[in-house]
Write a protein that holds these residues in place. Sequence first.
Motif, PDB file in Angstrom:
ATOM      1  N   MET A   1      82.059  67.749 -15.444  1.00 13.61           N
ATOM      2  CA  MET A   1      81.246  66.649 -15.953  1.00 13.61           C
ATOM      3  C   MET A   1      82.033  65.807 -16.953  1.00 13.61           C
ATOM      4  O   MET A   1      81.589  64.741 -17.347  1.00 13.61           O
ATOM      5  CB  MET A   1      79.986  67.176 -16.641  1.00 13.61           C
ATOM      6  CG  MET A   1      79.055  67.923 -15.742  1.00 13.61           C
ATOM      7  SD  MET A   1      78.468  66.945 -14.369  1.00 13.61           S
ATOM      8  CE  MET A   1      77.221  65.977 -15.155  1.00 13.61           C
TER       9      MET A   1
ATOM     10  N   ALA B   1      79.224  73.659 -19.652  1.00 15.18           N
ATOM     11  CA  ALA B   1      80.341  73.701 -20.598  1.00 15.18           C
ATOM     12  C   ALA B   1      81.129  72.398 -20.555  1.00 15.18           C
ATOM     13  O   ALA B   1      81.489  71.851 -21.605  1.00 15.18           O
ATOM     14  CB  ALA B   1      81.251  74.871 -20.281  1.00 15.18           C
TER      15      ALA B   1
ATOM     16  N   TRP C   1      79.983  69.548 -19.699  1.00 17.10           N
ATOM     17  CA  TRP C   1      79.145  68.500 -20.311  1.00 17.10           C
ATOM     18  C   TRP C   1      79.329  68.534 -21.828  1.00 17.10           C
ATOM     19  O   TRP C   1      79.465  67.493 -22.476  1.00 17.10           O
ATOM     20  CB  TRP C   1      77.682  68.697 -19.935  1.00 17.10           C
ATOM     21  CG  TRP C   1      76.805  67.640 -20.515  1.00 17.10           C
ATOM     22  CD1 TRP C   1      76.093  67.716 -21.664  1.00 17.10           C
ATOM     23  CD2 TRP C   1      76.588  66.337 -19.987  1.00 17.10           C
ATOM     24  NE1 TRP C   1      75.434  66.531 -21.886  1.00 17.10           N
ATOM     25  CE2 TRP C   1      75.713  65.676 -20.879  1.00 17.10           C
ATOM     26  CE3 TRP C   1      77.036  65.662 -18.850  1.00 17.10           C
ATOM     27  CZ2 TRP C   1      75.289  64.377 -20.655  1.00 17.10           C
ATOM     28  CZ3 TRP C   1      76.605  64.357 -18.639  1.00 17.10           C
ATOM     29  CH2 TRP C   1      75.745  63.735 -19.540  1.00 17.10           C
ATOM     30  N   GLY C   2      79.363  69.761 -22.361  1.00 19.83           N
ATOM     31  CA  GLY C   2      79.631  69.907 -23.788  1.00 19.83           C
ATOM     32  C   GLY C   2      80.981  69.322 -24.154  1.00 19.83           C
ATOM     33  O   GLY C   2      81.115  68.593 -25.132  1.00 19.83           O
ATOM     34  N   LEU C   3      81.971  69.631 -23.301  1.00 20.99           N
ATOM     35  CA  LEU C   3      83.312  69.082 -23.528  1.00 20.99           C
ATOM     36  C   LEU C   3      83.264  67.558 -23.558  1.00 20.99           C
ATOM     37  O   LEU C   3      83.873  66.913 -24.427  1.00 20.99           O
ATOM     38  CB  LEU C   3      84.239  69.560 -22.410  1.00 20.99           C
ATOM     39  CG  LEU C   3      85.684  69.126 -22.474  1.00 20.99           C
ATOM     40  CD1 LEU C   3      86.357  69.764 -23.652  1.00 20.99           C
ATOM     41  CD2 LEU C   3      86.417  69.485 -21.191  1.00 20.99           C
TER      42      LEU C   3
ATOM     43  N   LEU D   1      80.775  65.624 -24.346  1.00 23.20           N
ATOM     44  CA  LEU D   1      80.151  65.152 -25.594  1.00 23.20           C
ATOM     45  C   LEU D   1      81.158  65.172 -26.734  1.00 23.20           C
ATOM     46  O   LEU D   1      81.272  64.216 -27.511  1.00 23.20           O
ATOM     47  CB  LEU D   1      78.972  66.044 -25.964  1.00 23.20           C
ATOM     48  CG  LEU D   1      77.689  65.883 -25.190  1.00 23.20           C
ATOM     49  CD1 LEU D   1      76.628  66.795 -25.760  1.00 23.20           C
ATOM     50  CD2 LEU D   1      77.217  64.446 -25.255  1.00 23.20           C
ATOM     51  N   GLY D   2      81.901  66.291 -26.820  1.00 20.83           N
ATOM     52  CA  GLY D   2      82.894  66.405 -27.880  1.00 20.83           C
ATOM     53  C   GLY D   2      83.957  65.333 -27.764  1.00 20.83           C
ATOM     54  O   GLY D   2      84.364  64.719 -28.762  1.00 20.83           O
TER      55      GLY D   2
ATOM     56  N   GLN E   1      82.684  61.945 -28.915  1.00 23.48           N
ATOM     57  CA  GLN E   1      82.668  61.805 -30.361  1.00 23.48           C
ATOM     58  C   GLN E   1      84.088  61.690 -30.896  1.00 23.48           C
ATOM     59  O   GLN E   1      84.343  60.953 -31.851  1.00 23.48           O
ATOM     60  CB  GLN E   1      81.927  62.991 -30.986  1.00 23.48           C
ATOM     61  CG  GLN E   1      81.723  62.883 -32.476  1.00 23.48           C
ATOM     62  CD  GLN E   1      80.990  61.610 -32.868  1.00 23.48           C
ATOM     63  OE1 GLN E   1      80.040  61.208 -32.218  1.00 23.48           O
ATOM     64  NE2 GLN E   1      81.462  60.958 -33.918  1.00 23.48           N
ATOM     65  N   GLY E   2      85.018  62.412 -30.237  1.00 23.61           N
ATOM     66  CA  GLY E   2      86.415  62.292 -30.623  1.00 23.61           C
ATOM     67  C   GLY E   2      86.913  60.862 -30.488  1.00 23.61           C
ATOM     68  O   GLY E   2      87.558  60.314 -31.393  1.00 23.61           O
TER      69      GLY E   2
ATOM     70  N   SER F   1      85.392  58.750 -33.232  1.00 28.08           N
ATOM     71  CA  SER F   1      85.996  58.930 -34.548  1.00 28.08           C
ATOM     72  C   SER F   1      87.388  58.320 -34.610  1.00 28.08           C
ATOM     73  O   SER F   1      87.807  57.831 -35.652  1.00 28.08           O
ATOM     74  CB  SER F   1      86.097  60.416 -34.888  1.00 28.08           C
ATOM     75  OG  SER F   1      84.868  61.042 -34.691  1.00 28.08           O
TER      76      SER F   1
END
Lengths: 304, 377
Positions: A43, A111, A113-115, A117-118, A121-122, A125
């Motif tokens: 994802m 997992a 998908w979580g990656l 999202l991170g 945000q990376g 930032s």
Amino acid sequence: MSPSELFNIVAMQGFAGLSLFSVLLLMGLGLAIIFGQMGVINMAHGEFMTIGAYTIYLCSHLAETFSPGLVPYYFPLAILLAFVAAFAFGWLAEWLLIRHLYKRPLDTLLATWGLSLGMQQGFRSTFGPKEVSPTLPDWLLGSWSPTDGLDIPINGLFVMVITLAVCALVFLAMFRSRWGLRVRATVANRAMANATGIDTRRTDRLTYAIGCGIAGIAGAAFTTIGSTGPTSGSLYIVDAFLVVTFGGAASLLGTIASAFSIAQVQSISEFFLTGSMAKVLTLSMILVILMMRPQGLFASKVRR
Amino acid sequence: MNACFERAFASRHTALILLMVLLAVVLPASLDIFRLNLVGKYLSYAFVAVGLVMLWGYGGILSLGQGVYFGLGGYCMAMFLKLEASDPVSTRIQSTPGIPDFMDWNQLTELPLLWKPFRHLPLAMLAVILVPALLAFVLGVAMFKRRVSGVYFAIMTQAVALILSVLIIGQQGYTGGVNGITDLKTLLGWDIRSDSAHYILYFTTVLLLGLVIHACQWVQQSKLGTLLLAMRDKEDRVRFSGYDVASFRTFVFCLAAILAALGGAMFTLQVGFMSPSFVGIVPSIELVIFTAVGGRMSLVGAVYGTLLVNLGKTYFSESFPDLWLFLMAALFIGVVMAFPDGLAGIYATSVRPWLLRRRTAALVAAPVPQDGNPASP
């Protein structure tokens, strides 16, 4: 309306379809390797595309600040760099995350998908929430008009050329290289491939990273069409998955055929309907066809 | 064996009763109405999470499109409330009084046929249940009969979520577009925005959630629940035993859809609007993570998971907005990699044995007439 005007409309419409086709195909190719060949539901594929796009942005920024003379020429090198960056991230992600989850496909989905999202945000930032676009070299701008009244945008042509090149390389690598042989052997029968001395774990990691690298190239090519933001990768992900699933997951030819048919349906219906309704119509058609033929257009001959 | 079952039965009931006490007594006593209303909003997501426990934990089918059913339930409710809010008197400044404001802005001059049934509350409430159930039934029959499952099913449900959200955003005149249906005021003349209404709606939600969990526990205990588990683990054996796998899967998919729709309707009532931002892919996956955090096999755990993730989201996005997505990412990855059974799994493997040990220790310390209970379940 004169015949030549009609011809121009048909030609431009056809070009729009082909252009969408190459976009979809470029998006789907990396995923066809990761999802189609390895069965990993990545994802975060869109975010690997975004890595490529940001690499281009960085390169253009560097070229502008340090040697403005290089601006016309940085693009090809930047595309290579985009591949390298996405490849490296993919390698890392496989090592940290994916390799623990090969036996649980649905969990890979969550997992990754979580990656994603991170990673989003990376990006936010690092590069800020605003959309950015690189300074394109002059030869990528404008349009090419072979006859009067016919305008073919050069960036569309450029994406098409990249798609062709990547496609040819993928086919060469898949069917004419040691790596491709290993990948195909692992897909067909992992235990047997292991027994013949293929290091399937290394093959997996390399395959995943190459898929991500291709996503990086796709993202790089798309900077010529639109701007890049932290979440722009998520716009592509469902389309990419549908292209691969619709084509028949394990078949690269199927991915090409499905990208072509989806693009044609979408661009023709866009001619008659509004953009969103054309999208709804295309997606619904894919869904209905997939319900009738779940294995996709080109079913794989491998027995599972 | 029998004693083991009895204990499991008792602990299930204790867990539900504890949850109900927390939701119906502790939280209302300790929170002000604004916070309580927020909890009520989270509890409406918990309906979806409970449905996902049945569908994903028990049925082994992961749907990434539960937002669709949440949204459909919410929209059915919102359409009724919107029609009640846009009576001819309060909309007299519009060029066509008596239709919702967004229709007027989009140059619609009469109420579309689709909206007509939603003038009546019984029909609207029926639609809250029937529309999502029907969609789930059609999709379920079409896909499960052809043995689509696993990853492909997940991708297809995701495509449905994308289609519906694009459709809702695109058809602004009929659906309110990207803003959704807003400015909902009354339910049969009862102001749903007042504090007392928020209290009543909160308790209704809690009661409904308790009933839903109880019903799901009943399904899990029945032969149907056993069959669902069997199909999840060895689909072919169940099929060879003569069961129609597709029908059972369709049933559990419809059940999850109806639960999600109930949640959507309660959401609309408590929050006062419905928008496509609850329909698409991102909210649908968030609903799955609530379930995963709570524990995909635990109905009560799903409620705790929903509450915990949402409280975290509210707290962190207020205080450290940059950190929230990183934390969410860590939550996704951590739950999947380290705690596949979520909070309920942590409770079952660490907290409960500890509690049992303590109880056994107490039993041994006190003079016991017979043999002490064996500590291991």
